[in-house]
Motif scaffolding. Structure first.
Motif, PDB file in Angstrom:
ATOM      1  N   VAL A 187       0.828  -1.189   0.000  1.00 20.77           N
ATOM      2  CA  VAL A 187       0.000   0.000   0.000  1.00 20.77           C
ATOM      3  C   VAL A 187       0.870   1.250   0.000  1.00 20.77           C
ATOM      4  O   VAL A 187       1.902   1.277   0.668  1.00 20.77           O
TER       5      VAL A 187
ATOM      6  N   THR B  13      15.110  -1.956   7.854  1.00 22.05           N
ATOM      7  CA  THR B  13      14.260  -3.011   8.378  1.00 22.05           C
ATOM      8  C   THR B  13      12.783  -2.580   8.395  1.00 22.05           C
ATOM      9  O   THR B  13      12.482  -1.429   8.690  1.00 22.05           O
ATOM     10  N   GLY B  14      11.909  -3.502   8.000  1.00 20.63           N
ATOM     11  CA  GLY B  14      10.475  -3.238   8.056  1.00 20.63           C
ATOM     12  C   GLY B  14       9.915  -2.387   6.944  1.00 20.63           C
ATOM     13  O   GLY B  14       8.765  -1.958   7.002  1.00 20.63           O
TER      14      GLY B  14
ATOM     15  N   GLY C  47       9.410  -3.386   3.878  1.00 21.71           N
ATOM     16  CA  GLY C  47       8.596  -4.182   2.955  1.00 21.71           C
ATOM     17  C   GLY C  47       9.380  -4.914   1.879  1.00 21.71           C
ATOM     18  O   GLY C  47       8.843  -5.247   0.833  1.00 21.71           O
ATOM     19  N   LYS C  48      10.661  -5.204   2.156  1.00 20.31           N
ATOM     20  CA  LYS C  48      11.490  -5.846   1.128  1.00 20.31           C
ATOM     21  C   LYS C  48      10.960  -7.236   0.750  1.00 20.31           C
ATOM     22  O   LYS C  48      10.865  -7.579  -0.423  1.00 20.31           O
ATOM     23  N   GLU C  49      10.596  -8.008   1.767  1.00 21.05           N
ATOM     24  CA  GLU C  49      10.102  -9.359   1.465  1.00 21.05           C
ATOM     25  C   GLU C  49       8.736  -9.294   0.786  1.00 21.05           C
ATOM     26  O   GLU C  49       8.442 -10.067  -0.131  1.00 21.05           O
ATOM     27  N   LEU C  50       7.918  -8.360   1.245  1.00 23.87           N
ATOM     28  CA  LEU C  50       6.596  -8.177   0.633  1.00 23.87           C
ATOM     29  C   LEU C  50       6.740  -7.893  -0.868  1.00 23.87           C
ATOM     30  O   LEU C  50       6.023  -8.449  -1.703  1.00 23.87           O
TER      31      LEU C  50
ATOM     32  N   ARG D  11       6.668  -2.192   9.581  1.00 24.79           N
ATOM     33  CA  ARG D  11       6.408  -3.279  10.528  1.00 24.79           C
ATOM     34  C   ARG D  11       6.052  -2.724  11.899  1.00 24.79           C
ATOM     35  O   ARG D  11       5.134  -3.201  12.555  1.00 24.79           O
TER      36      ARG D  11
ATOM     37  N   GLU E 163       2.589  -1.364  11.821  1.00 26.14           N
ATOM     38  CA  GLU E 163       1.645  -2.491  11.796  1.00 26.14           C
ATOM     39  C   GLU E 163       1.443  -3.042  13.209  1.00 26.14           C
ATOM     40  O   GLU E 163       0.315  -3.259  13.652  1.00 26.14           O
TER      41      GLU E 163
HETATM   42  N1  LIG Z   1       3.770  -0.771   1.712  1.00 25.58           N
HETATM   43  C1  LIG Z   1       3.265  -1.699   2.542  1.00 25.58           C
HETATM   44  N2  LIG Z   1       1.944  -1.953   2.514  1.00 25.58           N
HETATM   45  C2  LIG Z   1       1.420  -2.879   3.355  1.00 25.58           C
HETATM   46  N3  LIG Z   1       2.126  -3.604   4.219  1.00 25.58           N
HETATM   47  C3  LIG Z   1       3.446  -3.394   4.279  1.00 25.58           C
HETATM   48  C4  LIG Z   1       4.084  -2.435   3.439  1.00 25.58           C
HETATM   49  N4  LIG Z   1       5.406  -2.445   3.703  1.00 25.58           N
HETATM   50  C5  LIG Z   1       5.584  -3.363   4.662  1.00 25.58           C
HETATM   51  N5  LIG Z   1       4.426  -3.937   5.025  1.00 25.58           N
HETATM   52  C6  LIG Z   1       4.253  -4.949   6.074  1.00 25.58           C
HETATM   53  O1  LIG Z   1       5.230  -4.683   7.059  1.00 25.58           O
HETATM   54  C7  LIG Z   1       5.815  -5.878   7.543  1.00 25.58           C
HETATM   55  C8  LIG Z   1       7.299  -5.885   7.266  1.00 25.58           C
HETATM   56  O2  LIG Z   1       7.544  -6.069   5.878  1.00 25.58           O
HETATM   57  P1  LIG Z   1       8.724  -6.986   5.331  1.00 25.58           P
HETATM   58  O3  LIG Z   1       8.875  -8.209   6.170  1.00 25.58           O
HETATM   59  O4  LIG Z   1       8.525  -7.169   3.882  1.00 25.58           O
HETATM   60  O5  LIG Z   1       9.931  -6.000   5.622  1.00 25.58           O
HETATM   61  P2  LIG Z   1      11.490  -6.181   5.373  1.00 25.58           P
HETATM   62  O6  LIG Z   1      11.935  -4.969   4.643  1.00 25.58           O
HETATM   63  O7  LIG Z   1      11.733  -7.503   4.739  1.00 25.58           O
HETATM   64  O8  LIG Z   1      12.055  -6.128   6.854  1.00 25.58           O
HETATM   65  P3  LIG Z   1      13.429  -6.790   7.449  1.00 25.58           P
HETATM   66  O9  LIG Z   1      14.561  -6.033   6.847  1.00 25.58           O
HETATM   67  O10 LIG Z   1      13.310  -6.526   8.910  1.00 25.58           O
HETATM   68  O11 LIG Z   1      13.409  -8.225   7.086  1.00 25.58           O
HETATM   69  C9  LIG Z   1       5.084  -7.012   6.852  1.00 25.58           C
HETATM   70  O12 LIG Z   1       4.028  -7.465   7.691  1.00 25.58           O
HETATM   71  C10 LIG Z   1       4.528  -6.372   5.615  1.00 25.58           C
HETATM   72  O13 LIG Z   1       3.379  -7.022   5.177  1.00 25.58           O
END
Ligand SMILES: Nc1ncnc2c1ncn2[C@@H]1O[C@H](COP(=O)(O)OP(=O)(O)OP(=O)(O)O)[C@@H](O)[C@H]1O
Ligand SMILES: [Mg+2]
Length: 462
Positions: free
Chosen positions: A147, A176-177, A179-182, A366, A369
Protein backbone atom coordinates in the motif's frame (compact mmCIF):
# COMPACT_ATOMS: atom_id res chain seq x y z
CA UNK A 1 -21.93 3.25 -28.55
CA UNK A 2 -22.91 1.06 -25.61
CA UNK A 3 -26.56 0.10 -25.54
CA UNK A 4 -28.07 2.28 -22.83
CA UNK A 5 -31.68 1.18 -23.42
CA UNK A 6 -33.16 -0.07 -20.17
CA UNK A 7 -34.92 -3.40 -20.38
CA UNK A 8 -37.92 -3.62 -18.14
CA UNK A 9 -40.24 -6.46 -17.14
CA UNK A 10 -43.68 -5.53 -15.90
CA UNK A 11 -45.66 -8.15 -13.97
CA UNK A 12 -49.33 -7.31 -13.46
CA UNK A 13 -52.45 -9.44 -13.63
CA UNK A 14 -54.82 -6.57 -14.47
CA UNK A 15 -54.49 -6.56 -18.24
CA UNK A 16 -55.71 -3.02 -18.90
CA UNK A 17 -53.50 -1.43 -16.25
CA UNK A 18 -50.53 -3.46 -17.50
CA UNK A 19 -51.08 -2.41 -21.10
CA UNK A 20 -51.38 1.30 -20.26
CA UNK A 21 -48.25 1.35 -18.10
CA UNK A 22 -46.30 -0.66 -20.67
CA UNK A 23 -47.26 1.73 -23.43
CA UNK A 24 -46.29 4.82 -21.52
CA UNK A 25 -42.99 3.30 -20.42
CA UNK A 26 -42.27 2.45 -24.05
CA UNK A 27 -42.95 6.10 -24.92
CA UNK A 28 -40.37 7.03 -22.26
CA UNK A 29 -37.75 4.92 -24.04
CA UNK A 30 -37.88 1.70 -22.03
CA UNK A 31 -37.81 -1.66 -23.79
CA UNK A 32 -40.80 -3.32 -22.12
CA UNK A 33 -41.78 -6.99 -21.78
CA UNK A 34 -45.06 -7.92 -20.09
CA UNK A 35 -46.01 -10.87 -17.88
CA UNK A 36 -49.51 -11.47 -16.57
CA UNK A 37 -48.62 -13.75 -13.66
CA UNK A 38 -45.73 -14.98 -11.51
CA UNK A 39 -45.04 -18.15 -13.48
CA UNK A 40 -44.71 -16.23 -16.72
CA UNK A 41 -42.49 -13.66 -14.98
CA UNK A 42 -40.10 -16.37 -13.81
CA UNK A 43 -39.87 -17.72 -17.35
CA UNK A 44 -39.04 -14.29 -18.77
CA UNK A 45 -36.44 -13.70 -16.03
CA UNK A 46 -34.81 -17.02 -16.84
CA UNK A 47 -34.44 -15.98 -20.46
CA UNK A 48 -33.20 -12.44 -20.15
CA UNK A 49 -31.21 -10.17 -17.83
CA UNK A 50 -33.61 -7.29 -17.27
CA UNK A 51 -32.38 -4.03 -15.75
CA UNK A 52 -35.67 -3.42 -14.00
CA UNK A 53 -38.59 -5.50 -12.82
CA UNK A 54 -41.85 -3.86 -11.75
CA UNK A 55 -44.16 -6.34 -10.08
CA UNK A 56 -47.52 -6.25 -8.42
CA UNK A 57 -47.21 -7.91 -5.03
CA UNK A 58 -50.59 -9.64 -5.19
CA UNK A 59 -50.70 -12.03 -8.05
CA UNK A 60 -52.62 -15.23 -8.51
CA UNK A 61 -50.32 -18.25 -8.05
CA UNK A 62 -46.69 -17.29 -7.46
CA UNK A 63 -46.89 -13.88 -5.79
CA UNK A 64 -44.83 -10.77 -6.47
CA UNK A 65 -42.58 -11.34 -3.46
CA UNK A 66 -41.38 -14.61 -4.98
CA UNK A 67 -40.86 -12.98 -8.38
CA UNK A 68 -38.75 -10.30 -6.75
CA UNK A 69 -36.72 -12.79 -4.78
CA UNK A 70 -35.98 -14.84 -7.89
CA UNK A 71 -35.03 -11.72 -9.83
CA UNK A 72 -32.61 -10.45 -7.16
CA UNK A 73 -31.11 -13.89 -6.66
CA UNK A 74 -30.41 -14.14 -10.35
CA UNK A 75 -29.38 -10.55 -11.04
CA UNK A 76 -28.16 -8.89 -7.82
CA UNK A 77 -27.92 -5.52 -9.58
CA UNK A 78 -31.54 -5.53 -10.84
CA UNK A 79 -33.84 -2.69 -9.83
CA UNK A 80 -36.99 -4.17 -8.32
CA UNK A 81 -40.04 -1.95 -7.88
CA UNK A 82 -43.08 -3.44 -6.16
CA UNK A 83 -46.64 -2.25 -6.56
CA UNK A 84 -48.90 -2.73 -3.56
CA UNK A 85 -52.54 -2.11 -2.86
CA UNK A 86 -53.36 0.89 -0.71
CA UNK A 87 -53.08 0.02 2.96
CA UNK A 88 -50.60 -2.79 2.52
CA UNK A 89 -47.46 -0.73 2.90
CA UNK A 90 -46.32 -3.30 5.42
CA UNK A 91 -45.95 -5.76 2.55
CA UNK A 92 -43.88 -3.21 0.66
CA UNK A 93 -41.53 -2.84 3.59
CA UNK A 94 -41.21 -6.60 3.71
CA UNK A 95 -40.40 -6.60 -0.02
CA UNK A 96 -37.69 -3.99 0.45
CA UNK A 97 -36.10 -6.18 3.06
CA UNK A 98 -36.07 -8.92 0.49
CA UNK A 99 -34.23 -6.77 -2.02
CA UNK A 100 -36.76 -4.44 -3.66
CA UNK A 101 -35.38 -1.01 -4.46
CA UNK A 102 -38.60 0.95 -3.95
CA UNK A 103 -42.38 0.68 -4.10
CA UNK A 104 -45.49 2.52 -5.31
CA UNK A 105 -48.98 2.13 -3.98
CA UNK A 106 -52.04 1.53 -6.11
CA UNK A 107 -53.67 3.51 -7.53
CA UNK A 108 -50.69 5.55 -8.71
CA UNK A 109 -50.11 8.38 -11.10
CA UNK A 110 -47.80 7.39 -13.92
CA UNK A 111 -45.51 10.32 -13.04
CA UNK A 112 -45.08 8.86 -9.59
CA UNK A 113 -43.83 5.60 -11.05
CA UNK A 114 -41.49 7.49 -13.40
CA UNK A 115 -40.08 9.42 -10.49
CA UNK A 116 -39.41 6.25 -8.50
CA UNK A 117 -37.73 4.71 -11.55
CA UNK A 118 -35.56 7.76 -12.18
CA UNK A 119 -34.28 7.93 -8.65
CA UNK A 120 -33.63 4.18 -8.54
CA UNK A 121 -31.60 4.43 -11.74
CA UNK A 122 -29.68 7.41 -10.40
CA UNK A 123 -28.93 5.51 -7.17
CA UNK A 124 -27.69 2.55 -9.14
CA UNK A 125 -25.50 4.76 -11.31
CA UNK A 126 -23.89 6.41 -8.26
CA UNK A 127 -23.37 3.07 -6.62
CA UNK A 128 -21.53 1.62 -9.56
CA UNK A 129 -19.59 4.85 -9.94
CA UNK A 130 -18.48 4.60 -6.31
CA UNK A 131 -17.53 0.99 -6.73
CA UNK A 132 -15.55 2.03 -9.79
CA UNK A 133 -13.82 4.84 -7.94
CA UNK A 134 -12.99 2.58 -5.04
CA UNK A 135 -11.50 -0.06 -7.29
CA UNK A 136 -9.55 2.66 -9.09
CA UNK A 137 -8.21 3.88 -5.76
CA UNK A 138 -7.26 0.39 -4.75
CA UNK A 139 -5.59 -0.17 -8.07
CA UNK A 140 -3.65 3.09 -8.02
CA UNK A 141 -2.60 3.00 -4.40
CA UNK A 142 -1.66 -0.61 -4.05
CA UNK A 143 0.08 -3.43 -5.83
CA UNK A 144 -0.49 -6.95 -4.55
CA UNK A 145 -1.00 -5.86 -0.96
CA UNK A 146 1.73 -3.21 -1.00
CA UNK A 147 0.00 0.00 0.00
CA UNK A 148 1.21 3.53 -0.70
CA UNK A 149 0.37 6.77 -2.42
CA UNK A 150 3.60 8.72 -2.12
CA UNK A 151 5.53 9.46 -5.29
CA UNK A 152 8.22 6.81 -4.60
CA UNK A 153 5.59 4.15 -3.93
CA UNK A 154 3.61 4.95 -7.06
CA UNK A 155 6.81 4.81 -9.07
CA UNK A 156 7.53 1.50 -7.38
CA UNK A 157 4.17 0.02 -8.44
CA UNK A 158 4.91 0.93 -12.01
CA UNK A 159 8.36 -0.57 -11.86
CA UNK A 160 7.00 -3.77 -10.27
CA UNK A 161 4.43 -4.12 -12.99
CA UNK A 162 7.16 -4.01 -15.60
CA UNK A 163 9.77 -6.17 -13.91
CA UNK A 164 7.31 -8.84 -12.81
CA UNK A 165 6.93 -9.91 -16.40
CA UNK A 166 10.69 -10.45 -16.80
CA UNK A 167 13.19 -12.78 -15.17
CA UNK A 168 15.77 -10.09 -14.40
CA UNK A 169 17.66 -10.24 -11.15
CA UNK A 170 16.47 -7.66 -8.64
CA UNK A 171 18.16 -6.12 -5.65
CA UNK A 172 15.75 -4.72 -3.06
CA UNK A 173 17.26 -2.44 -0.47
CA UNK A 174 15.74 -0.62 2.45
CA UNK A 175 15.81 -0.35 6.22
CA UNK A 176 14.26 -3.01 8.38
CA UNK A 177 10.47 -3.24 8.06
CA UNK A 178 10.18 -1.26 4.82
CA UNK A 179 8.60 -4.18 2.96
CA UNK A 180 11.49 -5.85 1.13
CA UNK A 181 10.10 -9.36 1.46
CA UNK A 182 6.60 -8.18 0.63
CA UNK A 183 7.95 -6.69 -2.60
CA UNK A 184 9.82 -9.88 -3.47
CA UNK A 185 6.68 -11.97 -2.99
CA UNK A 186 4.60 -9.52 -5.00
CA UNK A 187 7.03 -9.76 -7.90
CA UNK A 188 6.90 -13.56 -7.83
CA UNK A 189 3.12 -13.69 -7.64
CA UNK A 190 2.75 -11.36 -10.58
CA UNK A 191 5.33 -13.12 -12.70
CA UNK A 192 4.91 -16.00 -15.15
CA UNK A 193 6.76 -18.07 -12.51
CA UNK A 194 3.92 -17.85 -10.02
CA UNK A 195 2.92 -21.49 -10.47
CA UNK A 196 6.36 -22.63 -9.28
CA UNK A 197 7.96 -22.05 -5.90
CA UNK A 198 8.99 -18.89 -4.12
CA UNK A 199 11.91 -20.04 -1.98
CA UNK A 200 13.17 -17.64 0.69
CA UNK A 201 16.42 -17.95 2.55
CA UNK A 202 17.79 -15.56 5.13
CA UNK A 203 21.55 -15.57 4.61
CA UNK A 204 22.27 -13.97 7.98
CA UNK A 205 20.24 -16.49 9.96
CA UNK A 206 22.28 -19.51 8.88
CA UNK A 207 25.92 -20.03 9.92
CA UNK A 208 28.23 -19.51 6.98
CA UNK A 209 29.45 -23.11 7.16
CA UNK A 210 25.95 -24.47 6.59
CA UNK A 211 24.78 -21.82 4.17
CA UNK A 212 26.57 -23.30 1.19
CA UNK A 213 24.88 -26.68 1.55
CA UNK A 214 21.60 -24.92 2.20
CA UNK A 215 21.89 -22.96 -1.04
CA UNK A 216 23.40 -25.56 -3.33
CA UNK A 217 22.56 -28.87 -1.64
CA UNK A 218 25.00 -31.63 -0.80
CA UNK A 219 25.66 -35.29 -1.46
CA UNK A 220 25.95 -38.00 1.12
CA UNK A 221 29.22 -37.83 3.03
CA UNK A 222 30.15 -34.38 1.71
CA UNK A 223 30.90 -33.31 5.27
CA UNK A 224 30.41 -34.63 8.78
CA UNK A 225 26.70 -34.95 9.30
CA UNK A 226 25.78 -35.07 5.61
CA UNK A 227 23.98 -38.37 5.93
CA UNK A 228 22.00 -38.24 2.73
CA UNK A 229 21.73 -36.32 -0.50
CA UNK A 230 20.06 -33.00 -0.18
CA UNK A 231 18.49 -30.66 -2.70
CA UNK A 232 19.54 -27.03 -2.20
CA UNK A 233 17.36 -23.94 -2.32
CA UNK A 234 18.51 -23.09 -5.83
CA UNK A 235 17.23 -26.41 -7.14
CA UNK A 236 14.04 -26.09 -5.10
CA UNK A 237 13.37 -22.77 -6.77
CA UNK A 238 13.80 -24.21 -10.28
CA UNK A 239 11.42 -22.36 -12.63
CA UNK A 240 10.40 -20.23 -9.67
CA UNK A 241 11.95 -17.43 -7.62
CA UNK A 242 14.78 -17.54 -5.07
CA UNK A 243 14.72 -14.80 -2.45
CA UNK A 244 18.16 -14.22 -0.93
CA UNK A 245 17.46 -12.13 2.15
CA UNK A 246 20.24 -10.12 3.84
CA UNK A 247 22.64 -11.02 1.07
CA UNK A 248 25.17 -8.46 2.36
CA UNK A 249 26.16 -10.70 5.26
CA UNK A 250 27.53 -13.48 3.06
CA UNK A 251 31.22 -14.32 3.46
CA UNK A 252 33.78 -14.06 0.66
CA UNK A 253 34.03 -17.75 -0.40
CA UNK A 254 30.28 -18.06 -0.69
CA UNK A 255 30.00 -14.76 -2.58
CA UNK A 256 32.31 -16.32 -5.15
CA UNK A 257 30.12 -19.44 -5.46
CA UNK A 258 26.95 -17.42 -5.69
CA UNK A 259 28.47 -15.31 -8.44
CA UNK A 260 29.33 -18.46 -10.36
CA UNK A 261 25.84 -19.86 -9.97
CA UNK A 262 24.32 -16.63 -11.25
CA UNK A 263 26.69 -16.45 -14.21
CA UNK A 264 26.59 -20.08 -15.28
CA UNK A 265 22.97 -20.67 -14.29
CA UNK A 266 24.05 -23.93 -12.77
CA UNK A 267 24.94 -25.16 -9.30
CA UNK A 268 27.10 -27.90 -7.86
CA UNK A 269 26.00 -29.77 -4.78
CA UNK A 270 28.60 -29.76 -2.01
CA UNK A 271 30.78 -32.84 -2.43
CA UNK A 272 29.86 -33.33 -6.07
CA UNK A 273 31.36 -31.64 -9.10
CA UNK A 274 28.54 -32.42 -11.53
CA UNK A 275 26.86 -29.16 -12.49
CA UNK A 276 23.06 -29.03 -12.32
CA UNK A 277 21.25 -26.59 -14.61
CA UNK A 278 18.79 -24.32 -12.80
CA UNK A 279 16.33 -21.79 -14.15
CA UNK A 280 15.84 -19.46 -11.23
CA UNK A 281 14.88 -15.84 -10.89
CA UNK A 282 16.89 -14.30 -8.08
CA UNK A 283 15.64 -11.46 -5.90
CA UNK A 284 18.15 -10.35 -3.29
CA UNK A 285 17.48 -8.05 -0.38
CA UNK A 286 19.68 -6.05 1.91
CA UNK A 287 19.20 -3.52 4.67
CA UNK A 288 22.76 -2.36 4.39
CA UNK A 289 24.19 -0.18 1.67
CA UNK A 290 25.97 -2.66 -0.59
CA UNK A 291 27.80 0.14 -2.38
CA UNK A 292 29.49 0.98 0.90
CA UNK A 293 30.26 -2.68 1.53
CA UNK A 294 31.84 -2.86 -1.91
CA UNK A 295 33.91 0.24 -1.16
CA UNK A 296 34.95 -1.27 2.16
CA UNK A 297 36.02 -4.43 0.37
CA UNK A 298 33.61 -6.77 2.17
CA UNK A 299 31.32 -7.36 -0.78
CA UNK A 300 32.48 -8.40 -4.24
CA UNK A 301 31.95 -5.71 -6.81
CA UNK A 302 31.24 -8.20 -9.62
CA UNK A 303 28.59 -9.93 -7.52
CA UNK A 304 27.05 -6.58 -6.67
CA UNK A 305 26.61 -5.80 -10.38
CA UNK A 306 25.18 -9.27 -11.02
CA UNK A 307 22.57 -8.72 -8.33
CA UNK A 308 21.90 -5.07 -8.94
CA UNK A 309 20.50 -5.51 -12.46
CA UNK A 310 17.30 -3.82 -11.37
CA UNK A 311 17.65 -1.88 -8.12
CA UNK A 312 14.49 -1.37 -6.07
CA UNK A 313 14.90 1.05 -3.18
CA UNK A 314 12.32 1.21 -0.43
CA UNK A 315 12.47 4.56 1.35
CA UNK A 316 12.06 4.62 5.14
CA UNK A 317 8.53 5.43 6.30
CA UNK A 318 9.61 8.76 7.84
CA UNK A 319 10.50 9.94 4.32
CA UNK A 320 7.04 9.18 2.94
CA UNK A 321 4.69 10.20 5.69
CA UNK A 322 1.82 10.73 3.28
CA UNK A 323 1.56 6.93 3.11
CA UNK A 324 0.81 6.73 6.83
CA UNK A 325 -2.98 7.43 6.77
CA UNK A 326 -3.47 4.91 3.97
CA UNK A 327 -1.37 2.27 5.76
CA UNK A 328 -3.19 2.96 9.02
CA UNK A 329 -6.58 2.33 7.40
CA UNK A 330 -5.23 -0.73 5.59
CA UNK A 331 -4.01 -2.31 8.82
CA UNK A 332 -7.09 -1.32 10.84
CA UNK A 333 -9.34 -2.93 8.24
CA UNK A 334 -7.21 -6.04 8.30
CA UNK A 335 -6.92 -6.42 12.07
CA UNK A 336 -10.62 -5.79 12.63
CA UNK A 337 -11.49 -8.32 9.95
CA UNK A 338 -9.15 -10.86 11.50
CA UNK A 339 -10.64 -10.53 15.00
CA UNK A 340 -12.73 -13.42 16.22
CA UNK A 341 -15.54 -12.61 15.66
CA UNK A 342 -14.68 -9.99 13.00
CA UNK A 343 -15.35 -6.42 14.04
CA UNK A 344 -16.52 -3.47 11.97
CA UNK A 345 -13.49 -1.48 10.94
CA UNK A 346 -12.25 1.32 13.21
CA UNK A 347 -11.00 4.83 12.56
CA UNK A 348 -8.31 6.88 14.27
CA UNK A 349 -8.93 10.09 16.22
CA UNK A 350 -7.39 13.26 14.82
CA UNK A 351 -5.07 13.50 17.77
CA UNK A 352 -3.85 9.92 17.38
CA UNK A 353 -3.39 10.36 13.63
CA UNK A 354 -1.30 13.51 14.19
CA UNK A 355 0.98 11.56 16.47
CA UNK A 356 1.19 8.62 14.06
CA UNK A 357 2.26 11.03 11.34
CA UNK A 358 4.78 12.87 13.50
CA UNK A 359 6.57 9.84 14.91
CA UNK A 360 9.91 8.71 13.43
CA UNK A 361 9.12 4.98 12.91
CA UNK A 362 12.66 3.51 13.17
CA UNK A 363 11.09 0.06 12.59
CA UNK A 364 9.18 1.43 9.57
CA UNK A 365 5.98 -0.22 8.32
CA UNK A 366 6.41 -3.28 10.53
CA UNK A 367 6.50 -1.09 13.62
CA UNK A 368 3.40 0.80 12.47
CA UNK A 369 1.65 -2.49 11.80
CA UNK A 370 2.45 -3.76 15.29
CA UNK A 371 1.36 -0.49 16.90
CA UNK A 372 -2.02 -0.76 15.20
CA UNK A 373 -2.51 -4.40 16.08
CA UNK A 374 -2.02 -3.43 19.69
CA UNK A 375 -4.34 -0.44 19.35
CA UNK A 376 -7.11 -2.59 17.86
CA UNK A 377 -6.81 -4.99 20.78
CA UNK A 378 -6.91 -2.14 23.31
CA UNK A 379 -9.79 -0.44 21.51
CA UNK A 380 -12.14 -3.42 21.90
CA UNK A 381 -15.75 -2.23 22.02
CA UNK A 382 -14.96 1.20 20.54
CA UNK A 383 -15.10 2.47 16.97
CA UNK A 384 -12.17 4.86 17.30
CA UNK A 385 -8.50 4.47 18.18
CA UNK A 386 -7.42 7.14 20.69
CA UNK A 387 -3.99 8.53 21.43
CA UNK A 388 -3.89 6.45 24.61
CA UNK A 389 -4.18 3.24 22.54
CA UNK A 390 -0.82 3.91 20.87
CA UNK A 391 2.44 2.49 22.26
CA UNK A 392 3.89 4.84 24.88
CA UNK A 393 6.94 5.82 22.83
CA UNK A 394 4.73 6.81 19.90
CA UNK A 395 2.43 8.72 22.26
CA UNK A 396 4.98 10.68 24.16
CA UNK A 397 8.30 10.93 22.50
CA UNK A 398 7.20 12.13 19.12
CA UNK A 399 10.18 12.00 16.80
CA UNK A 400 13.54 10.61 17.83
CA UNK A 401 14.37 10.44 21.54
CA UNK A 402 15.30 13.73 23.13
CA UNK A 403 18.77 15.06 22.45
CA UNK A 404 21.02 16.79 24.96
CA UNK A 405 20.80 16.52 28.73
CA UNK A 406 17.90 14.38 29.83
CA UNK A 407 15.24 16.08 31.86
CA UNK A 408 12.68 13.97 33.61
CA UNK A 409 9.31 15.45 32.61
CA UNK A 410 7.07 16.61 35.49
CA UNK A 411 4.50 14.01 34.58
CA UNK A 412 7.14 11.28 34.76
CA UNK A 413 7.89 8.81 31.97
CA UNK A 414 7.49 5.17 31.23
CA UNK A 415 11.01 4.07 32.15
CA UNK A 416 11.06 0.80 30.22
CA UNK A 417 9.59 2.35 27.10
CA UNK A 418 11.95 5.28 27.15
CA UNK A 419 15.04 3.19 27.69
CA UNK A 420 13.77 0.81 25.04
CA UNK A 421 13.46 3.57 22.49
CA UNK A 422 16.98 4.84 23.24
CA UNK A 423 18.22 1.29 22.82
CA UNK A 424 16.44 0.87 19.49
CA UNK A 425 17.79 4.15 18.23
CA UNK A 426 21.38 3.35 19.17
CA UNK A 427 21.15 -0.08 17.57
CA UNK A 428 19.66 1.37 14.39
CA UNK A 429 22.43 3.96 14.19
CA UNK A 430 25.17 1.42 14.84
CA UNK A 431 23.84 -0.77 12.03
CA UNK A 432 23.54 2.16 9.67
CA UNK A 433 27.07 3.26 10.40
CA UNK A 434 28.51 -0.21 9.82
CA UNK A 435 26.49 -0.91 6.71
CA UNK A 436 24.48 -3.58 8.54
CA UNK A 437 27.50 -5.52 9.78
CA UNK A 438 26.25 -6.87 13.09
CA UNK A 439 29.70 -7.81 14.37
CA UNK A 440 31.07 -4.31 13.95
CA UNK A 441 27.83 -2.73 15.17
CA UNK A 442 28.13 -4.81 18.34
CA UNK A 443 31.70 -3.59 18.79
CA UNK A 444 30.58 0.02 18.44
CA UNK A 445 28.09 -0.55 21.25
CA UNK A 446 30.50 -2.62 23.29
CA UNK A 447 28.03 -5.52 23.23
CA UNK A 448 28.51 -9.16 22.42
CA UNK A 449 27.34 -9.94 18.89
CA UNK A 450 24.86 -12.50 20.21
CA UNK A 451 23.41 -9.89 22.58
CA UNK A 452 22.89 -7.49 19.70
CA UNK A 453 21.25 -10.20 17.59
CA UNK A 454 18.92 -11.06 20.50
CA UNK A 455 17.96 -7.43 20.94
CA UNK A 456 17.33 -7.03 17.21
CA UNK A 457 15.08 -10.03 17.25
CA UNK A 458 13.07 -8.58 20.08
CA UNK A 459 12.82 -5.18 18.37
CA UNK A 460 11.58 -6.83 15.20
CA UNK A 461 8.93 -8.68 17.14
CA UNK A 462 7.64 -5.59 18.94
N1 LIG B 1 3.77 -0.77 1.71
C1 LIG B 1 3.27 -1.70 2.54
N2 LIG B 1 1.94 -1.95 2.51
C2 LIG B 1 1.42 -2.88 3.36
N3 LIG B 1 2.13 -3.60 4.22
C3 LIG B 1 3.45 -3.39 4.28
C4 LIG B 1 4.08 -2.44 3.44
N4 LIG B 1 5.41 -2.45 3.70
C5 LIG B 1 5.58 -3.36 4.66
N5 LIG B 1 4.43 -3.94 5.02
C6 LIG B 1 4.25 -4.95 6.07
O1 LIG B 1 5.23 -4.68 7.06
C7 LIG B 1 5.82 -5.88 7.54
C8 LIG B 1 7.30 -5.89 7.27
O2 LIG B 1 7.54 -6.07 5.88
P1 LIG B 1 8.72 -6.99 5.33
O3 LIG B 1 8.88 -8.21 6.17
O4 LIG B 1 8.52 -7.17 3.88
O5 LIG B 1 9.93 -6.00 5.62
P2 LIG B 1 11.49 -6.18 5.37
O6 LIG B 1 11.94 -4.97 4.64
O7 LIG B 1 11.73 -7.50 4.74
O8 LIG B 1 12.06 -6.13 6.85
P3 LIG B 1 13.43 -6.79 7.45
O9 LIG B 1 14.56 -6.03 6.85
O10 LIG B 1 13.31 -6.53 8.91
O11 LIG B 1 13.41 -8.23 7.09
C9 LIG B 1 5.08 -7.01 6.85
O12 LIG B 1 4.03 -7.47 7.69
C10 LIG B 1 4.53 -6.37 5.61
O13 LIG B 1 3.38 -7.02 5.18
MG1 LIG C 1 12.76 -9.17 5.50
Amino acid sequence: MPDTTKHLLIVEDEASLRAVVAERLTDEGYEVVQASNGEEALERLAEFAFDIVITDLRLPGIDGGKVLEAAVARYPEIIGIVVTGYGTVKDAVEAIKRGATDFVTKPFQFDELLHVLDSALEQRRLKSENAYLRSELERRYSFSGIVGRSRPMRDLFQLLETVSATSSTILVSGETGTGKELVARAIHHNSPRRSCQFVAINCSAIPETLLEAELFGHVRGAFTGAVGNRVGRFEQAHKGTLFLDEVGTMGAPLQMKLLRALQEREVERVGDSRPIKVDVRVIAATNSDLVKLVAAGTFREDLFYRLNVIPVRLPPLRDRREDIPLLVQHFLDRFCREMNPPRPSMTVSQQAMRQLMAYGWPGNVRQLENALERAVALGAGRTQIELSDLPPDVQELGEAPAQGPLVLPDGGIDFAEFVGSVERDLIRQSLERTGGNKGRAAQLLNLKRTTLVEKLKRINQN
